[in-house]
Design a protein around this motif. Structure first.
Motif, mmCIF file in Angstrom:
data_model
loop_
_atom_site.group_PDB
_atom_site.id
_atom_site.type_symbol
_atom_site.label_atom_id
_atom_site.label_comp_id
_atom_site.label_asym_id
_atom_site.label_seq_id
_atom_site.Cartn_x
_atom_site.Cartn_y
_atom_site.Cartn_z
ATOM 1 N N GLU A 132 8.700 0.425 -4.846
ATOM 2 C CA GLU A 132 9.527 1.319 -4.027
ATOM 3 C C GLU A 132 9.046 1.254 -2.579
ATOM 4 O O GLU A 132 9.758 1.635 -1.659
ATOM 5 N N ILE A 133 7.801 0.831 -2.399
ATOM 6 C CA ILE A 133 7.229 0.688 -1.059
ATOM 7 C C ILE A 133 6.757 -0.757 -0.895
ATOM 8 O O ILE A 133 6.511 -1.437 -1.891
ATOM 9 N N PRO A 134 6.622 -1.236 0.347
ATOM 10 C CA PRO A 134 6.248 -2.637 0.526
ATOM 11 C C PRO A 134 4.777 -2.906 0.251
ATOM 12 O O PRO A 134 3.987 -3.100 1.154
ATOM 13 N N ALA A 135 4.403 -2.896 -1.012
ATOM 14 C CA ALA A 135 3.034 -3.215 -1.409
ATOM 15 C C ALA A 135 3.103 -4.403 -2.355
ATOM 16 O O ALA A 135 3.407 -4.239 -3.536
ATOM 17 N N PHE A 136 2.839 -5.598 -1.810
ATOM 18 C CA PHE A 136 2.983 -6.819 -2.606
ATOM 19 C C PHE A 136 1.635 -7.182 -3.221
ATOM 20 O O PHE A 136 1.090 -8.253 -3.017
ATOM 21 N N ILE A 137 1.084 -6.217 -3.970
ATOM 22 C CA ILE A 137 -0.247 -6.363 -4.554
ATOM 23 C C ILE A 137 -0.177 -5.958 -6.022
ATOM 24 O O ILE A 137 0.352 -4.897 -6.353
ATOM 25 N N CYS A 138 -0.713 -6.805 -6.875
ATOM 26 C CA CYS A 138 -0.694 -6.497 -8.308
ATOM 27 C C CYS A 138 -1.607 -5.297 -8.581
ATOM 28 O O CYS A 138 -2.765 -5.290 -8.169
ATOM 29 N N PRO A 139 -1.109 -4.275 -9.313
ATOM 30 C CA PRO A 139 -1.936 -3.093 -9.590
ATOM 31 C C PRO A 139 -3.153 -3.419 -10.465
ATOM 32 O O PRO A 139 -4.145 -2.691 -10.439
ATOM 33 N N THR A 140 -3.095 -4.492 -11.220
ATOM 34 C CA THR A 140 -4.222 -4.870 -12.085
ATOM 35 C C THR A 140 -5.161 -5.863 -11.403
ATOM 36 O O THR A 140 -6.372 -5.673 -11.363
#
Lengths: 121, 256
Positions: free
Chosen positions: A80-88
């Protein structure tokens, strides 16, 4: 602010495919990552389309969510926000699965009845 | 009258991309590497070029600039002092011009650009953080300049632009001592939207970090050629089916 130019691109694409026929309906597929303000786009398409085959056509926009895939762990998630980072896995290579579309999906045109009946199926 | 539904499934920017490909063909034939340089107004694109291109031809890289502006030739005049080929391209056609360059505008200017005499052509786009990211012009590489007076959150507000670029230059670092600005946070935000981007900190004014950018420019033609050769091998190595839909657009991003 880019909606005006994008409207031009849409109207040109639609009219090219209309081949002179009047367009009554346009379906677009637009990904969230394109940062398009849909209401503004609609407003401009109506203005840019004036005195062209797509004047007065109704506009339907398929709003495509931004879905990413982590190249390391294959995790797939919607942002939903521009965070192109895998949460894991954290920072690393991610691929955009959907959300970058800027497509004219289909149009509806007025055809001569006869021509429509004889057209190959 | 009868209504018929026509399946289109075409990227609405295909018309622009087709012209961009034609530009690319011309660039490739002349063996010129093309850079699309973008930023917000006032980030320091022209000052950076003044600093980075000064004397670069004597070091063996012939660089020219296609200067895009809404109006006027202020930037082109500044750059022509460097004695390199500079061509002005105005997007203005009377009252107010386009806020970006598109493939067709660049194409219209190409007859004035001495492509055969160049190794690198830098296209300085109109200052704008949104529209230029949408329109490919046939470039090999996209660079953006952001400055420390703009706010650390800009990558998060304009991800379209930050994701489109392989090099992000943080300019005006000489001002950091006067500002309440967290340059590490800016860099972290750049990486959050574009992990593959190269980030450089420079001051076009004092020259800090400019050599690194200058070297990057000098290395670019060889790197682009190597990547093209690699892609070529890759295409031939795998004979994979291409469905020829137009939804492969996103692969263009961030090839660094």
């Amino acid at each position: 602010m880019h909606e005006f130019d994008l409207s031009n691109a849409i109207v040109q694409t639609v009219n090219k495919h209309a081949q002179g026929r009047r367009v009554t309906h346009v379906t677009l597929r637009i990904g969230r990552l394109r940062q398009v303000v849909l209401k503004t786009l609609e407003f401009y398409v109506a203005i840019v389309g004036k005195e062209t085959p797509c004047e007065g056509a109704t506009l339907e926009i398929i709003d495509v969510p931004a879905v990413l895939v982590c190249k390391t762990c294959q995790h797939e998630w919607e942002i939903e926000i521009p965070a192109f980072i895998c949460p894991t896995c954290g920072p690393g290579a991610v691929e955009v699965k959907t959300g970058e579309e800027f497509m004219v999906e289909s149009i509806e045109v007025e055809d001569e009845e006869e021509a429509a009946c004889t057209a190959p199926r | 009258m009868h209504r018929t539904k026509v399946r289109v499934v075409e990227d609405a920017l295909d018309a622009n991309n087709t012209i961009a490909s034609a530009n690319r063909g011309d660039f490739d034939r002349s063996n010129v590497t093309v850079v699309n340089l973008m930023s917000a107004p006032g980030a320091g694109k022209t000052t950076l070029l003044e600093s980075a291109l000064n004397g670069i031809d004597e070091e063996g890289t012939r660089v020219g600039v296609l200067e895009g502006d809404v109006q006027g030739s202020f930037d082109a005049d500044r750059l022509s002092a460097l004695h390199i080929p500079v061509v002005q391209l105005n997007t203005d056609n009377g009252f107010g011009g386009e806020c970006h360059l598109d493939a067709n505008m660049v194409r219209s200017a190409l007859p004035s650009v001495p492509l055969e005499d160049l190794d690198v052509l830098i296209v300085e786009n109109v200052g704008n953080l949104v529209c230029p990211a949408e329109f490919r012009i046939g470039e090999d590489s996209r660079i953006m300049v952001c400055s420390v007076t703009e706010g650390e959150d800009k990558p998060l507000k304009y991800p379209l632009m930050f994701r489109a670029c392989e090099l992000v230059i943080i300019n005006k670092v000489d001002l950091l001592q006067h500002l309440d600005f967290d340059v590490d946070l800016l860099e972290k935000n750049v990486k959050q939207v574009n992990h593959d981007a190269t980030v450089m900190r420079v001051s076009a004014k004092t020259g800090e970090g400019v050599d690194e950018f200058r070297q990057w420019l000098k290395d670019l033609p060889a790197r682009v050629a190597a990547e093209a050769a690699h892609d070529h091998d890759h295409e031939h190595g795998h004979d994979h089916e291409h469905g020829h839909t137009h939804d492969h657009d996103h692969h263009e991003h961030a090839t660094a």
